[in-house]
Design a protein around this motif. Structure first.
Motif, PDB file in Angstrom:
ATOM      1  N   GLU A 283       3.479   8.291 -13.047  1.00  0.00           N
ATOM      2  CA  GLU A 283       3.108   7.016 -13.680  1.00  0.00           C
ATOM      3  C   GLU A 283       4.057   5.925 -13.194  1.00  0.00           C
ATOM      4  N   HIS A 284       3.590   5.123 -12.246  1.00  0.00           N
ATOM      5  CA  HIS A 284       4.424   4.014 -11.789  1.00  0.00           C
ATOM      6  C   HIS A 284       3.569   2.775 -11.560  1.00  0.00           C
ATOM      7  N   GLU A 285       4.183   1.638 -11.808  1.00  0.00           N
ATOM      8  CA  GLU A 285       3.555   0.335 -11.612  1.00  0.00           C
ATOM      9  C   GLU A 285       4.333  -0.397 -10.529  1.00  0.00           C
ATOM     10  N   VAL A 286       3.648  -1.239  -9.785  1.00  0.00           N
ATOM     11  CA  VAL A 286       4.282  -2.040  -8.742  1.00  0.00           C
ATOM     12  C   VAL A 286       4.151  -3.510  -9.110  1.00  0.00           C
ATOM     13  N   ILE A 287       5.271  -4.213  -9.159  1.00  0.00           N
ATOM     14  CA  ILE A 287       5.272  -5.658  -9.386  1.00  0.00           C
ATOM     15  C   ILE A 287       5.814  -6.324  -8.134  1.00  0.00           C
ATOM     16  N   VAL A 288       4.966  -7.081  -7.462  1.00  0.00           N
ATOM     17  CA  VAL A 288       5.376  -7.841  -6.282  1.00  0.00           C
ATOM     18  C   VAL A 288       5.662  -9.270  -6.719  1.00  0.00           C
TER      19      VAL A 288
ATOM     20  N   SER B  30      -8.573  -3.669  -7.804  1.00  0.00           N
ATOM     21  CA  SER B  30      -8.733  -2.419  -7.048  1.00  0.00           C
ATOM     22  C   SER B  30      -7.617  -1.425  -7.343  1.00  0.00           C
ATOM     23  N   HIS B  31      -6.461  -1.909  -7.800  1.00  0.00           N
ATOM     24  CA  HIS B  31      -5.319  -1.051  -8.114  1.00  0.00           C
ATOM     25  C   HIS B  31      -4.765  -1.483  -9.475  1.00  0.00           C
ATOM     26  N   PRO B  32      -5.153  -0.808 -10.532  1.00  0.00           N
ATOM     27  CA  PRO B  32      -4.743  -1.223 -11.884  1.00  0.00           C
ATOM     28  C   PRO B  32      -3.234  -1.237 -12.104  1.00  0.00           C
ATOM     29  N   ASN B  33      -2.487  -0.548 -11.282  1.00  0.00           N
ATOM     30  CA  ASN B  33      -1.031  -0.515 -11.462  1.00  0.00           C
ATOM     31  C   ASN B  33      -0.299  -1.514 -10.568  1.00  0.00           C
TER      32      ASN B  33
ATOM     33  N   ARG C 116       0.841  -1.209   0.000  1.00  0.00           N
ATOM     34  CA  ARG C 116       0.000   0.000   0.000  1.00  0.00           C
ATOM     35  C   ARG C 116       0.872   1.252   0.000  1.00  0.00           C
ATOM     36  N   ALA C 117       1.974   1.223   0.737  1.00  0.00           N
ATOM     37  CA  ALA C 117       2.880   2.369   0.765  1.00  0.00           C
ATOM     38  C   ALA C 117       3.544   2.569  -0.594  1.00  0.00           C
ATOM     39  N   LEU C 118       3.896   1.488  -1.279  1.00  0.00           N
ATOM     40  CA  LEU C 118       4.502   1.605  -2.611  1.00  0.00           C
ATOM     41  C   LEU C 118       3.500   2.162  -3.618  1.00  0.00           C
ATOM     42  N   LEU C 119       2.269   1.734  -3.508  1.00  0.00           N
ATOM     43  CA  LEU C 119       1.242   2.242  -4.418  1.00  0.00           C
ATOM     44  C   LEU C 119       0.970   3.724  -4.183  1.00  0.00           C
ATOM     45  N   ALA C 120       1.229   4.189  -2.970  1.00  0.00           N
ATOM     46  CA  ALA C 120       0.945   5.586  -2.619  1.00  0.00           C
ATOM     47  C   ALA C 120       2.117   6.519  -2.894  1.00  0.00           C
ATOM     48  N   LEU C 121       3.211   6.014  -3.436  1.00  0.00           N
ATOM     49  CA  LEU C 121       4.357   6.877  -3.734  1.00  0.00           C
ATOM     50  C   LEU C 121       3.969   7.972  -4.720  1.00  0.00           C
TER      51      LEU C 121
ATOM     52  N   PHE D  80      -5.853  -6.989  -2.209  1.00  0.00           N
ATOM     53  CA  PHE D  80      -5.876  -6.140  -3.404  1.00  0.00           C
ATOM     54  C   PHE D  80      -6.789  -6.697  -4.505  1.00  0.00           C
ATOM     55  N   ASP D  81      -7.665  -7.622  -4.113  1.00  0.00           N
ATOM     56  CA  ASP D  81      -8.666  -8.157  -5.046  1.00  0.00           C
ATOM     57  C   ASP D  81      -7.998  -8.603  -6.351  1.00  0.00           C
ATOM     58  N   CYS D  82      -7.039  -9.517  -6.219  1.00  0.00           N
ATOM     59  CA  CYS D  82      -6.258  -9.967  -7.378  1.00  0.00           C
ATOM     60  C   CYS D  82      -6.951 -11.119  -8.099  1.00  0.00           C
ATOM     61  N   VAL D  83      -6.864 -11.092  -9.400  1.00  0.00           N
ATOM     62  CA  VAL D  83      -7.413 -12.164 -10.242  1.00  0.00           C
ATOM     63  C   VAL D  83      -6.325 -12.607 -11.215  1.00  0.00           C
TER      64      VAL D  83
END
Length: 476
Positions: free
Chosen positions: A94-99, A142-145, A85-90, A116-119
């Motif tokens: 335009e940034h994407e997060v890959i875990v 919930s978080h497209p990036n 959540r902290a990475l998504l809030a940086l 994060f409601d992942c599918v």
């Protein structure tokens, strides 16, 4: 051979060893002084960055290159949701997060999917740099990036390589999943790429100790200093490393290390050299040395930068056993890198990297630690035998203790004048006290831990010695 002759030869052997240790210690500290002067000059002459993230946003929102933040995770179920959540809030246009879940044995992947409601996703991997199998790929509704990669365990380098292969952006930022990046960290790291003509391939940033800070929801709320001595000693070490050595080395493009906790890279360069190596415990050092080698052999212009204003907060070991695991692993990684790239050492083909940086690395990480440690043992014997000038012995003591303290105090003064990240005068005094006390026990113990790393290398022990974590908190 008579007993007198044997004694004479032994005494002179002790004398040569004692003076040899003195020369190495004086050289290492002289280099540190030069680096402190270079860092002070760099801070004094460059344009001072804005202290406010809103200014950065307005200045760069139309110039920034898209960035993918790659966060490898292994058994992080207790903190992974807050961290992501902290990475998504940086703060970044335009940034994407890959875990990348690296075969965790706990419920890390389940926490990510639920939070994060992942599918399932059919996202293709553009470059397969990892050695282990990708199990599944997910996207967040919930978080497209946000992209989540589930793979078999292969350790951190393999997980990062998997993330690089799935990234689509020109820049990638590699971090530890349990590290805390300040909200404007991506903007500050990307700045050198914005004004560059294409030569910049990597940028590092300052790492600080989070022990004693207030961390809530995966974000830094209040800067603090631990009440324990061991984390405070490490604060002093980190200040010396990041505000003197790396600032100085980056100023003349001789930087050999970007911390694995935080670094930004041109993605095409990482793919070109094959990503991180899987067969070393010091993948961050080896990567930067290999980039230097590759670019020099290709005769291409390039730059590797460092921005001290970027702050990534990480948890320091709080026990001697944890510190031993960390420092012996670092030492082992340095030795592995030096042996793998030994043809660069002193080789003019590699310019200042071969003639200066690699030679310095040999002295700092191979010759230096044993020389200083043996000096503590051999010099008193040389004095007792009467084969060493007492002034030379006093010089050794001054260089290792008084001079080392002076360098630490100088670095702390530089930090206070330029960055002002220490929250109060009381905390400044606590760090100052640690810079003195560290020379009486902590410094020597660290040398022993580094020797243990050398022994691990020669035993071919490549197991990953994990550092126990106690979590972020005001008393950690």
């Amino acid at each position: 051979m008579t007993s007198e002759t044997a004694f004479f030869l032994a005494a002179h052997a002790v004398m040569l060893l004692a003076y040899g240790c003195l020369v190495v210690v004086v050289f290492r500290n002289a280099v540190s002084v030069v680096q402190l002067i270079m860092a002070a000059y760099d801070f004094a002459t460059r344009v001072k960055p804005s202290q406010f993230s809103v200014d950065l946003w307005h200045r760069y929102s139309d110039l920034t290159l898209p960035v993918t933040v790659i966060a490898p995770a292994f058994n992080e179920e207790l903190s992974i949701v807050d961290s992501i959540r902290a990475l998504l809030a940086l703060e970044y246009p335009e940034h994407e997060v890959i875990v990348v879940n690296d075969g965790s044995s706990d419920n890390t992947i389940g926490k990510l999917i639920d939070a994060f409601d992942c599918v399932p996703s059919d996202r293709a991997q553009l470059a397969a740099l990892q050695k282990t199998r990708i199990i599944a790929t997910y996207r967040s509704r919930s978080h497209p990036n946000l992209i989540v990669i589930d793979k078999e365990n292969g350790r951190k380098a393999d997980a990062v390589n998997a993330g690089i292969g799935f990234a689509r952006t020109p820049l990638v930022c590699v971090i530890d999943a349990d590290s805390i990046i300040e909200r404007d960290g991506l903007l500050r790291a990307a700045e050198p790429f914005m004004y560059d003509t294409g030569k910049m391939v990597a940028v590092g940033g300052a790492i600080r100790i989070a022990n004693g800070c207030e961390i809530r929801g995966g974000a830094l709320r209040k800067v603090g200093v631990s009440s324990a001595w061991l984390p405070r000693f490490q604060i002093v070490e980190y200040l010396r490393a990041f505000l003197t050595a790396r600032v100085a080395n980056a100023s003349n493009n001789t930087l050999l290390l970007i911390s694995g906790a935080f670094g930004m890279f041109r993605r095409s360069t990482l793919i070109e050299i094959g990503g991180y190596r899987h067969d070393t415990v010091g993948e961050d050092l080896e990567l930067i040395v290999r980039i230097h080698r590759h670019m020099r052999e290709q005769k291409r212009e390039y730059a590797i930068g460092f921005v001290p204003e970027i702050v990534c907060w990480t948890e320091a070991p709080t026990t001697l056993s944890g510190l031993r695991s960390q420092r012996s692993r670092w030492q082992q990684g340095s030795l592995e890198t030096l042996i793998r790239h030994r043809k660069m050492i002193g080789n003019p083909r590699y310019g200042r990297i071969g003639l200066l940086s690699m030679v310095q690395l040999v002295i700092e990480d191979v010759v230096g630690p044993p020389a200083e440690l043996f000096g503590y043992m051999v010099i008193p014997v040389a004095l007792f035998l009467g084969v060493m000038d007492p002034l030379a012995a006093l010089l050794f003591l001054c260089v290792t203790v008084l001079f080392g303290t002076g360098l630490s105090i100088g670095t702390l003064a530089l930090e206070e004048m330029q960055l002002r990240r220490t929250p109060s005068a009381r905390d400044l005094l606590r760090i100052g006290a640690a810079s003195v006390v560290e020379n009486f026990g902590y410094r020597q113990i660290n040398l022993i831990f580094r020797l243990a790393g050398i022994m691990r290398h020669f035993k071919k022990d490549t197991s990953w010695a994990a550092v126990p974590r106690v979590g972020f908190g005001p008393q950690s």
